[in-house]
Design a protein around this motif. Structure first.
Motif, PDB file in Angstrom:
ATOM      1  N   ASN A   1      48.646  26.107 -32.093  1.00 33.40           N
ATOM      2  CA  ASN A   1      49.710  25.414 -32.819  1.00 33.40           C
ATOM      3  C   ASN A   1      49.519  23.908 -32.941  1.00 33.40           C
ATOM      4  O   ASN A   1      50.230  23.271 -33.713  1.00 33.40           O
TER       5      ASN A   1
ATOM      6  N   LYS B   1      48.736  29.886 -38.275  1.00 35.78           N
ATOM      7  CA  LYS B   1      49.374  29.622 -36.982  1.00 35.78           C
ATOM      8  C   LYS B   1      50.485  30.620 -36.715  1.00 35.78           C
ATOM      9  O   LYS B   1      50.616  31.131 -35.603  1.00 35.78           O
TER      10      LYS B   1
ATOM     11  N   SER C   1      50.456  33.318 -33.768  1.00 37.18           N
ATOM     12  CA  SER C   1      51.558  33.151 -32.813  1.00 37.18           C
ATOM     13  C   SER C   1      52.378  34.422 -32.695  1.00 37.18           C
ATOM     14  O   SER C   1      52.700  34.861 -31.583  1.00 37.18           O
TER      15      SER C   1
END
Length: 126
Positions: free
Chosen positions: A56, A66, A70
């Motif tokens: 990130n 990202k 994530s």
């Protein structure tokens, strides 16, 4: 992006708290095998929290990349580590939720593969 970092910080914080809880409280309650399983859950949670910090803040990933990585790692922690915590800390048995832990592992794998594919594409598109 900041939402991902906040969740990542929570994962790291809770890994430290759960690790301390395991080391100082659960060693009196769980068997050595159960404690080892609990420690594995904490370790995988912390590994992925550290990687998520990298993901990130790394400027080489797009916001979409990202988020995909994530989400895969968040789901991995939730299902993999979370199921182990439930099994070790409650009366839930691994037989009743046998599919949850491997599903978490699958999310971890997808997250790592996603990162690898991104790096491979960047390498070959020089």
């Amino acid at each position: 992006m900041f939402k991902n970092i906040i969740i990542t910080c929570f994962l790291g914080l809770s890994a430290v708290i759960l690790g301390a809880f395991g080391a100082h409280t659960l060693k009196e309650i769980l068997t050595a095998e159960q404690l080892l399983s609990f420690e594995t859950a904490v370790r995988y949670q912390m590994y992925h929290a550290i990687v998520l910090l990298f993901v990130n803040i790394f400027e080489g990933f797009s916001a979409k990349q990202k988020n995909v990585i994530s989400i895969m790692f968040f789901m991995g922690v939730l299902f993999f580590s979370g199921s182990i915590y439930l099994i070790q800390l409650t009366s839930i048995t691994s037989k009743s939720i046998w599919f949850v832990t491997p599903l978490g592992g699958f999310f971890f794998i997808i997250g790592w593969v996603s990162m690898m594919v991104i790096f491979i594409k960047k390498y070959f598109n020089k």
